[in-house]
Design an enzyme around this catalytic site. Structure first.
Site, PDB file in Angstrom:
ATOM      1  N   VAL A 161       0.840  -1.205   0.000  1.00 29.83           N
ATOM      2  CA  VAL A 161       0.000   0.000   0.000  1.00 29.83           C
ATOM      3  C   VAL A 161       0.878   1.260   0.000  1.00 29.83           C
ATOM      4  O   VAL A 161       0.598   2.221  -0.711  1.00 29.83           O
ATOM      5  CB  VAL A 161      -0.992   0.004   1.190  1.00 29.83           C
ATOM      6  CG1 VAL A 161      -1.796   1.292   1.233  1.00 29.83           C
ATOM      7  CG2 VAL A 161      -1.930  -1.199   1.093  1.00 29.83           C
ATOM      8  N   CYS A 162       1.965   1.244   0.763  1.00 34.86           N
ATOM      9  CA  CYS A 162       2.867   2.403   0.811  1.00 34.86           C
ATOM     10  C   CYS A 162       3.495   2.667  -0.555  1.00 34.86           C
ATOM     11  O   CYS A 162       3.613   3.809  -0.991  1.00 34.86           O
ATOM     12  CB  CYS A 162       3.961   2.187   1.849  1.00 34.86           C
ATOM     13  SG  CYS A 162       3.338   1.928   3.522  1.00 34.86           S
TER      14      CYS A 162
END
Length: 172
Positions: A64-65
């Site tokens: 996600v990052c």
């Protein structure tokens, strides 16, 4: 002792503790000291007069990052020179540089809060259990007032990219 906030965030549905204050829209943005590399530091004042979109991620080396930083890198291309798009994590500066090189990130500036968690403690996003920063978004105007905040309630969820970019555009 820094304020601890419980019941406001989870990691995979398990409660986590955030350390530091919960900031509000309209607050003066707290100063911070982070690292551009192992030697060079940056503070809020280094971006004076610019609108700042600060994307906070636990670690660039997670899915996600990675996606969040890539998305803001794409968005940054259309925001102009009066906007600083910053990604802050506790990843070491050389790990951030390696990741950016591999990912082709050239519009977002990565900054590391690994030394003292100065940013994380001032903005209320240090995760006590992991000593990482909680996923969040801050948009700060050219006069260092907070114009937009998104504290994610679940660490593994994506932020609202459209709302963050709209908040930046609304300040230009």
């Amino acid at each position: 002792m820094a304020q601890e906030r419980t019941g406001v965030a989870t990691f995979k549905s398990n409660p986590i503790t955030l350390v530091g204050p919960e900031l509000k829209v309209g607050d003066q943005a707290p100063d911070f000291t982070v690292n551009k590399n192992l030697v060079t530091e940056a503070t809020l004042a280094d971006y004076a007069g610019k609108v700042k979109l600060i994307s906070v991620v636990p670690s660039l080396d997670t899915g996600v990052c990675d996606q969040q930083t890539r998305r803001f890198n794409e968005e940054a291309a259309g925001l102009g020179d009066n906007v600083a798009v910053l990604t802050i994590s506790v990843d070491l500066p050389f790990a951030q540089a390696r990741w950016c090189g591999a990912a082709g990130i050239d519009k977002v500036e990565t900054l590391s809060d690994y030394k003292a968690k100065s940013f994380g403690l001032a903005y209320g996003v240090v995760i006590k259990e992991f000593q990482l920063l909680m996923r969040s978004i801050f948009v700060i105007d050219a006069n260092d007032k907070i114009a937009y905040i998104e504290y994610l309630p679940e660490m593994t969820e994506h932020p609202n990219y459209e709302s963050a970019v709209a908040a930046v555009k609304g300040l230009l």
